[in-house]
Design an enzyme around this catalytic site. Structure first.
Site, PDB file in Angstrom:
ATOM      1  N   ARG A  83     -36.089   1.770 -10.148  1.00 41.61           N
ATOM      2  CA  ARG A  83     -34.864   1.949 -10.366  1.00 41.61           C
ATOM      3  C   ARG A  83     -34.313   1.603 -11.596  1.00 41.61           C
ATOM      4  O   ARG A  83     -33.203   2.054 -11.765  1.00 41.61           O
ATOM      5  CB  ARG A  83     -33.985   1.198  -9.194  1.00 41.61           C
ATOM      6  CG  ARG A  83     -34.334   1.942  -7.813  1.00 41.61           C
ATOM      7  CD  ARG A  83     -33.519   1.493  -6.833  1.00 41.61           C
ATOM      8  NE  ARG A  83     -33.907   1.824  -5.378  1.00 41.61           N
ATOM      9  CZ  ARG A  83     -33.221   1.771  -4.219  1.00 41.61           C
ATOM     10  NH1 ARG A  83     -32.262   0.703  -4.281  1.00 41.61           N
ATOM     11  NH2 ARG A  83     -33.380   2.151  -3.124  1.00 41.61           N
ATOM     12  N   ASP A 130     -15.123  -2.052  -3.248  1.00 39.66           N
ATOM     13  CA  ASP A 130     -16.573  -2.074  -3.483  1.00 39.66           C
ATOM     14  C   ASP A 130     -16.913  -2.512  -4.753  1.00 39.66           C
ATOM     15  O   ASP A 130     -15.914  -2.526  -5.697  1.00 39.66           O
ATOM     16  CB  ASP A 130     -17.087  -0.638  -3.198  1.00 39.66           C
ATOM     17  CG  ASP A 130     -18.469  -0.846  -2.743  1.00 39.66           C
ATOM     18  OD1 ASP A 130     -18.965  -0.644  -1.620  1.00 39.66           O
ATOM     19  OD2 ASP A 130     -19.381  -0.806  -3.693  1.00 39.66           O
TER      20      ASP A 130
HETATM   21  C1  LIG Z   1     -24.735   0.313   3.027  1.00 38.66           C
HETATM   22  S1  LIG Z   1     -23.214   0.346   2.336  1.00 38.66           S
HETATM   23  C2  LIG Z   1     -21.906  -0.062   3.628  1.00 38.66           C
HETATM   24  C3  LIG Z   1     -20.784   0.629   3.680  1.00 38.66           C
HETATM   25  C4  LIG Z   1     -20.082   0.684   4.937  1.00 38.66           C
HETATM   26  N1  LIG Z   1     -19.347  -0.714   4.980  1.00 38.66           N
HETATM   27  C5  LIG Z   1     -20.660   1.035   6.167  1.00 38.66           C
HETATM   28  O1  LIG Z   1     -21.200  -0.040   7.002  1.00 38.66           O
HETATM   29  O2  LIG Z   1     -20.800   2.329   6.399  1.00 38.66           O
HETATM   30  C6  LIG Z   1     -22.951  -1.445   1.309  1.00 38.66           C
HETATM   31  C7  LIG Z   1     -22.100  -1.274   0.357  1.00 38.66           C
HETATM   32  O3  LIG Z   1     -21.765  -2.689  -0.071  1.00 38.66           O
HETATM   33  C8  LIG Z   1     -21.326  -2.460  -1.429  1.00 38.66           C
HETATM   34  N2  LIG Z   1     -21.623  -4.100  -1.891  1.00 38.66           N
HETATM   35  C9  LIG Z   1     -22.806  -4.614  -2.325  1.00 38.66           C
HETATM   36  N3  LIG Z   1     -22.861  -5.781  -2.752  1.00 38.66           N
HETATM   37  C10 LIG Z   1     -21.410  -5.894  -3.037  1.00 38.66           C
HETATM   38  C11 LIG Z   1     -20.788  -7.062  -3.702  1.00 38.66           C
HETATM   39  N4  LIG Z   1     -21.135  -8.334  -4.207  1.00 38.66           N
HETATM   40  N5  LIG Z   1     -19.286  -6.963  -3.560  1.00 38.66           N
HETATM   41  C12 LIG Z   1     -18.768  -5.895  -3.167  1.00 38.66           C
HETATM   42  N6  LIG Z   1     -19.260  -4.763  -2.366  1.00 38.66           N
HETATM   43  C13 LIG Z   1     -20.757  -4.773  -2.643  1.00 38.66           C
HETATM   44  C14 LIG Z   1     -22.484  -1.507  -2.067  1.00 38.66           C
HETATM   45  O4  LIG Z   1     -21.945  -1.124  -3.275  1.00 38.66           O
HETATM   46  C15 LIG Z   1     -22.418  -0.514  -0.899  1.00 38.66           C
HETATM   47  O5  LIG Z   1     -21.437   0.741  -1.133  1.00 38.66           O
END
Ligand SMILES: C[S@@+](CC[C@H](N)C(=O)[O-])C[C@H]1O[C@@H](n2cnc3c(N)ncnc32)[C@H](O)[C@@H]1O
Length: 289
Positions: A41, A150
């Site tokens: 990646r 996010d």
């Molecule tokens: C799998 S998605 C889940 C989206 C939604 N909550 C759902 O359940 O459908 C996980 C999200 O968490 C965000 N994320 C990961 N680490 C993070 C952090 N340290 N602070 C804020 N957001 C974060 C990622 O960018 C991603 O968009």
């Protein structure tokens, strides 16, 4: 003999440095068995920057003038943004039928409701919650706000745009599609303006406990499918933050594969008819829904 791709391999030391750096920034732990995934990646980033190996990339992330935005891009490449509207319907049904009536009673005086979608990805979760508030018919004339945050600026701009294709809508019933979306092109819809007006988005790293972009405490937090990417200490820190940002008696909605066992004793488990959810206890103890 390894197949020569012409691309640099990541050494064990480079992996350790990059992994620890990413972890310190956002709490996401890249497991040892994911070295290859990290390598794959991040290759495109080395190519884009004209760098020849991962040690130079690590130094770039630490010392270059562009390090901040490159770190965000690297995290972008390493995170999963999978999401869709009306994800985990059982929990949403319990939220609508059993949590919203409680919040309606509790906030009857202020007629104000705040909900936070933490780790909102491209906005489907935040918009879903806004649609559920409208659908309930309970909050007409109330001051309603759903705030999505996010770490990824890319998904946030998609969220603000509010346009989606079939994959985001795979769990959306035809009647909800007709009620809350308008067609903007072949296989493309936009969330209706009255729903969009209830929802705002902001950039926030859940590791940053001091800079949460919320004007006041919230009545419920959706933090679903986010904690799974963190290890236990990072999860505990995030949970403490969520606790602080919830009003006493406020609800915490996690993803269906997530729980607080061995992570936090701050929240109480609430047995609803349709699901289990967590709640910040009322001052002086909780009990009952
Ligand atoms: C799998 S998605 C889940 C989206 C939604 N909550 C759902 O359940 O459908 C996980 C999200 O968490 C965000 N994320 C990961 N680490 C993070 C952090 N340290 N602070 C804020 N957001 C974060 C990622 O960018 C991603 O968009």
């Amino acid at each position: 003999m390894p197949f020569d791709t012409g691309r640099p391999e990541m050494t064990a030391e480079e992996f350790r440095l990059l992994r620890d750096f990413v972890y310190a920034y956002c709490g996401i732990l890249v497991r040892d068995d994911m070295k290859y995934v990290m390598e794959r990646r991040l290759w495109p980033r080395l190519e884009a920057l004209g760098l020849t190996d991962f040690s130079t990339y690590y130094r770039y992330l630490r010392f270059d003038a562009q390090r901040r935005s490159e770190l965000e891009t690297a995290v972008e490449a390493l995170t999963t943004h999978e999401t869709y509207f009306f994800r985990e319907p059982r929990q949403l049904k319990a939220f609508s039928e059993e949590v919203l009536p409680v919040l309606e009673r509790r906030n009857a005086r202020s007629r104000r409701l705040r909900i936070w979608s933490a780790g909102c990805s491209s906005g489907e979760e935040a918009y879903t919650v806004a649609m559920l508030l409208l659908e309930s018919g309970r909050f007409e004339g109330w001051d309603l706000e759903v705030h999505g945050t996010d770490i990824s600026r890319r998904v946030l701009s998609a969220a603000r745009l509010g346009e989606y294709g079939p994959s985001a809508l795979r769990s959306t019933s035809p009647d909800k599609l007709a009620r809350y979306f308008v067609h903007v092109g072949p296989n493309r819809v936009r969330v209706r303006d009255d729903v969009r007006a209830m929802v705002s988005f902001g950039h926030h790293n859940l590791r940053d406990v001091d800079s949460v972009p919320l004007s006041s405490r919230v009545d419920a937090v959706f933090c679903r499918n986010v904690l799974i990417y963190f290890d236990a200490p990072a999860r505990q820190r995030v949970l403490r933050l969520l606790y602080d940002k919830l009003v006493p008696g406020g609800y915490l909605m996690l993803g269906h594969s997530e729980n607080l066992i061995n992570l936090s004793a701050d929240f109480e488990l609430v047995h609803l008819r349709g699901d289990l959810v967590y709640r910040r206890p009322e001052l002086g103890g909780g009990g009952g829904t």
